[in-house]
Design an enzyme around this catalytic site. Sequence first.
Site, mmCIF file in Angstrom:
data_model
loop_
_atom_site.group_PDB
_atom_site.id
_atom_site.type_symbol
_atom_site.label_atom_id
_atom_site.label_comp_id
_atom_site.label_asym_id
_atom_site.label_seq_id
_atom_site.Cartn_x
_atom_site.Cartn_y
_atom_site.Cartn_z
ATOM 1 N N SER A 1 39.392 34.825 42.694
ATOM 2 C CA SER A 1 38.707 36.080 43.002
ATOM 3 C C SER A 1 39.705 37.226 43.181
ATOM 4 O O SER A 1 40.859 37.001 43.552
ATOM 5 C CB SER A 1 37.917 35.944 44.309
ATOM 6 O OG SER A 1 36.662 35.366 44.096
ATOM 7 N N PRO A 2 39.241 38.452 42.969
ATOM 8 C CA PRO A 2 40.077 39.608 43.315
ATOM 9 C C PRO A 2 40.341 39.628 44.824
ATOM 10 O O PRO A 2 39.423 39.412 45.616
ATOM 11 C CB PRO A 2 39.222 40.809 42.903
ATOM 12 C CG PRO A 2 38.217 40.268 41.945
ATOM 13 C CD PRO A 2 37.954 38.866 42.388
ATOM 14 N N CYS B 1 42.465 42.100 47.518
ATOM 15 C CA CYS B 1 43.327 43.252 47.784
ATOM 16 C C CYS B 1 44.520 42.840 48.638
ATOM 17 O O CYS B 1 44.365 42.139 49.639
ATOM 18 C CB CYS B 1 42.529 44.354 48.476
ATOM 19 S SG CYS B 1 41.376 45.190 47.364
ATOM 20 N N GLN C 1 40.280 43.959 37.748
ATOM 21 C CA GLN C 1 39.050 44.472 38.335
ATOM 22 C C GLN C 1 39.194 45.976 38.511
ATOM 23 O O GLN C 1 40.066 46.440 39.239
ATOM 24 C CB GLN C 1 38.745 43.815 39.690
ATOM 25 C CG GLN C 1 37.387 44.238 40.247
ATOM 26 C CD GLN C 1 37.149 43.772 41.669
ATOM 27 O OE1 GLN C 1 37.856 44.187 42.588
ATOM 28 N NE2 GLN C 1 36.167 42.908 41.865
ATOM 29 N N TYR D 1 31.274 49.565 47.621
ATOM 30 C CA TYR D 1 32.092 50.571 46.978
ATOM 31 C C TYR D 1 31.210 51.443 46.069
ATOM 32 O O TYR D 1 29.992 51.284 46.030
ATOM 33 C CB TYR D 1 33.269 49.911 46.264
ATOM 34 C CG TYR D 1 34.175 49.192 47.244
ATOM 35 C CD1 TYR D 1 34.729 49.881 48.322
ATOM 36 C CD2 TYR D 1 34.435 47.834 47.144
ATOM 37 C CE1 TYR D 1 35.531 49.234 49.264
ATOM 38 C CE2 TYR D 1 35.234 47.177 48.082
ATOM 39 C CZ TYR D 1 35.774 47.884 49.137
ATOM 40 O OH TYR D 1 36.550 47.239 50.061
ATOM 41 N N ARG E 1 30.992 42.447 38.867
ATOM 42 C CA ARG E 1 30.767 41.891 40.207
ATOM 43 C C ARG E 1 29.691 42.705 40.902
ATOM 44 O O ARG E 1 29.741 43.937 40.926
ATOM 45 C CB ARG E 1 32.061 41.914 41.037
ATOM 46 C CG ARG E 1 31.822 41.512 42.501
ATOM 47 C CD ARG E 1 33.088 41.156 43.246
ATOM 48 N NE ARG E 1 33.384 39.726 43.091
ATOM 49 C CZ ARG E 1 34.232 39.047 43.868
ATOM 50 N NH1 ARG E 1 34.873 39.657 44.854
ATOM 51 N NH2 ARG E 1 34.450 37.773 43.670
ATOM 52 N N LEU F 1 33.097 31.027 50.498
ATOM 53 C CA LEU F 1 33.348 29.794 51.245
ATOM 54 C C LEU F 1 33.229 28.571 50.348
ATOM 55 O O LEU F 1 32.622 27.565 50.708
ATOM 56 C CB LEU F 1 32.403 29.690 52.453
ATOM 57 C CG LEU F 1 32.655 30.716 53.575
ATOM 58 C CD1 LEU F 1 31.689 30.485 54.736
ATOM 59 C CD2 LEU F 1 34.101 30.639 54.075
ATOM 60 N N ARG G 1 40.152 32.788 49.748
ATOM 61 C CA ARG G 1 40.893 32.274 50.898
ATOM 62 C C ARG G 1 41.430 30.870 50.652
ATOM 63 O O ARG G 1 42.551 30.539 51.069
ATOM 64 C CB ARG G 1 40.011 32.307 52.150
ATOM 65 C CG ARG G 1 39.716 33.715 52.653
ATOM 66 C CD ARG G 1 38.715 33.699 53.793
ATOM 67 N NE ARG G 1 38.472 35.036 54.326
ATOM 68 C CZ ARG G 1 37.607 35.921 53.817
ATOM 69 N NH1 ARG G 1 36.910 35.587 52.739
ATOM 70 N NH2 ARG G 1 37.450 37.106 54.353
#
Length: 366
Positions: free
Chosen positions: A23-24, A26, A107, A189, A237, A308, A331
């Site tokens: 995943s992207p 930041c 992205q 966003y 996304r 998750l 994560r």
Amino acid sequence: MPSALFTPIELRSLTIPHRGWVSPMCQYSCTPETGEGVPNDWHLMHLGSFAAGGAALMLTEAAAVNAAGRISPRDAGLYTDEQAAAWERIVHFVHQHGAVDCKIGVQLAHAGRKGSTYWPFADRSGSVRADDGGWVTSGPSNQPFEGYAPPVAMSEQEIEGVVADFATAAGRAVAAGFDTVEIHGAHGYLLHQFQSPLINTRTDKWGGSEEGRNRLMLTVVDAVRDVIPDSMPLLLRISATDWAEGGVDVEASVRLARAAAERGVDLVDVSSGGAVAHQKIRAVPGYQAGFAEQVKRDAGVRTGAVGLLTSPAQTEDIVANGRADAVFMARAALRDPHWWLRAAYELGYDIPWVPQYQRAVPRHGF
């Protein structure tokens, strides 16, 4: 042994070796020393470690399409030639050093009213002051995100300018060698701000009805699709739900995804939340996979599940049962940048290891 997770997938002319993706994420690590929005050695290490660890596709962190579209002053961008050259270096590194034939996408994003904020590990929070490098943000209206400075409602000309900025950034992405492009339409966003009735109170063609509120996102899809090669897949996304009464729900997201697919989006990356601070998220392992499943089924488009997703058995089940076409990890990948090597071992499936790590290939347990 056969594994659904480790089965290749084709998106247009791009063959991705398996369905376990990054995943992207930041990193808030662009510094004044290396230049505004310019990715650096940290980004090379961060993304390169996943390539060596067996990831099949990774998406960069949100790369702003203009300076005002950054989440923070330390965010990456793709609106200058210097930024594009830095990304090109990282793309080449990932292509050269992947355990499998690793692919990389960028992205593209605009933070809207959630821009000009301090990064998570700064010594303060909230909106960045002008004398500290901050800027005035923009959005569909002047309604602020809770705790942030009010934005300025965008004019028709400014909206069209942002569309053009997405297209220009996509052209830079192609020139830099990226394999795919993802449009960030989630997490509160700018594009999601226009989509959500909790935020978008406009009465012109960019608001009002669901069609009007979706217009900016779909116009950006059209603009990016027109710039990138027909052979290159386009990802989108979305936040499937705002987790707040009166906001975007899954049914609305299905309609959006269907319209996006008709315009050339090849896979919808299904996340959720981020529009408002008073959201009530019920986060449990795999809590967003059901959204990806519903969008896939009802919109007739390929989807990626996220949220998750941590264990090989869990991700194998999602793909094997057709709930999503791929799984994105964030994560779990940070905790273990070689997650895919371990997952393949646990699932009884062999994938290549980079030559430098061959001595660590497990023989009697991982």
